[in-house]
Design a protein around this motif. Structure first.
Motif, PDB file in Angstrom:
ATOM      1  N   ASP A 135       0.806  -1.215   0.000  1.00  0.00           N
ATOM      2  CA  ASP A 135       0.000   0.000   0.000  1.00  0.00           C
ATOM      3  C   ASP A 135       0.847   1.275   0.000  1.00  0.00           C
ATOM      4  N   GLU A 136       2.172   1.127  -0.054  1.00  0.00           N
ATOM      5  CA  GLU A 136       3.076   2.277  -0.144  1.00  0.00           C
ATOM      6  C   GLU A 136       3.871   2.276  -1.450  1.00  0.00           C
ATOM      7  N   LEU A 137       3.474   1.431  -2.394  1.00  0.00           N
ATOM      8  CA  LEU A 137       4.176   1.353  -3.679  1.00  0.00           C
ATOM      9  C   LEU A 137       4.218   2.698  -4.392  1.00  0.00           C
ATOM     10  N   GLY A 138       3.101   3.400  -4.440  1.00  0.00           N
ATOM     11  CA  GLY A 138       3.042   4.690  -5.124  1.00  0.00           C
ATOM     12  C   GLY A 138       4.041   5.681  -4.565  1.00  0.00           C
ATOM     13  N   VAL A 139       4.140   5.747  -3.241  1.00  0.00           N
ATOM     14  CA  VAL A 139       5.093   6.656  -2.590  1.00  0.00           C
ATOM     15  C   VAL A 139       6.515   6.265  -2.941  1.00  0.00           C
ATOM     16  N   ARG A 140       6.828   4.960  -2.862  1.00  0.00           N
ATOM     17  CA  ARG A 140       8.195   4.525  -3.157  1.00  0.00           C
ATOM     18  C   ARG A 140       8.564   4.799  -4.611  1.00  0.00           C
ATOM     19  N   ILE A 141       7.634   4.544  -5.519  1.00  0.00           N
ATOM     20  CA  ILE A 141       7.922   4.741  -6.946  1.00  0.00           C
ATOM     21  C   ILE A 141       8.228   6.201  -7.246  1.00  0.00           C
ATOM     22  N   ALA A 184       1.731  10.289  -5.699  1.00  0.00           N
ATOM     23  CA  ALA A 184       1.740   8.920  -5.158  1.00  0.00           C
ATOM     24  C   ALA A 184       0.351   8.286  -5.091  1.00  0.00           C
ATOM     25  N   PRO A 185      -0.691   9.007  -4.640  1.00  0.00           N
ATOM     26  CA  PRO A 185      -2.016   8.361  -4.600  1.00  0.00           C
ATOM     27  C   PRO A 185      -2.529   7.945  -5.989  1.00  0.00           C
ATOM     28  N   VAL A 186      -2.195   8.714  -7.006  1.00  0.00           N
ATOM     29  CA  VAL A 186      -2.608   8.361  -8.371  1.00  0.00           C
ATOM     30  C   VAL A 186      -1.907   7.073  -8.798  1.00  0.00           C
TER      31      VAL A 186
END
Length: 176
Positions: free
Chosen positions: A67-73, A167-169
């Motif tokens: 659930d933190e993939l977007g932030v990491r990317i 990140a949320p997108v």
């Protein structure tokens, strides 16, 4: 060897380039190429002079809660672009990709194999490849807008603001 590898990757693409072929073009024994480069992936990374190793990008992105993939990317992507050496090399890379069909094909093949496929396999789902490609489209669009067009206010927005907004997108794309 690197010049021969660059020429082979650019002319033949990732799939059709072999370490033996690179050795032949460089006028050296294939064992020498294998001595310096453990794999074709490693040869590709070095030959293209990328400021990051795409394999490490995939590993970093996948290391942590889903659930933190977007932030990491977006954080990894912007961190590369925000470094002085990274920004210079990535601008050159992006300009080359949009101006040369050969370079675009080469990068499509290499980046697909080294980042998109591993991330798609890790997130799973029948349309994982499409969702990861949509993430790539967002990141490339941001890079063009921020670093090449320098369109305000995105060009001067602080990195934490961009991470917070983008990140949320990206996370939405990656969530089944």
């Amino acid at each position: 060897m690197l010049a021969a590898a660059r020429e082979s990757f650019a002319g033949n693409g990732f799939a059709a380039t072999s370490m033996r072929g690179v050795a032949r073009a460089a006028g050296v024994d294939a064992a020498l190429v294998h001595h310096y480069f453990d794999s074709k992936d490693e040869l590709f990374v070095e030959a293209m002079a990328l400021p990051i190793d795409p394999r490490q990008v995939a590993a970093t992105v996948l290391d942590g809660p889903r659930d933190e993939l977007g932030v990491r990317i977006v954080t990894v992507f912007l961190t590369v672009w925000e470094s002085p050496d990274g920004q210079q090399r990535m601008k050159a890379f992006l300009r080359s990709v949009v101006s040369s069909d050969q370079v675009a094909q080469l990068m499509r093949d290499g980046i697909s194999r080294l980042i998109l496929v591993p991330v798609s396999e890790a997130i799973g789902g029948e349309d994982a490849r499409l969702r990861v490609s949509l993430v790539a489209s967002q990141l490339i669009g941001m890079a063009l807008t921020r670093y090449l067009l320098e369109l305000e206010p995105i060009a001067s927005a602080p990195m934490p603001t961009l991470v917070e907004r983008i990140a949320p997108v990206l996370q939405q794309y990656l969530t089944d």
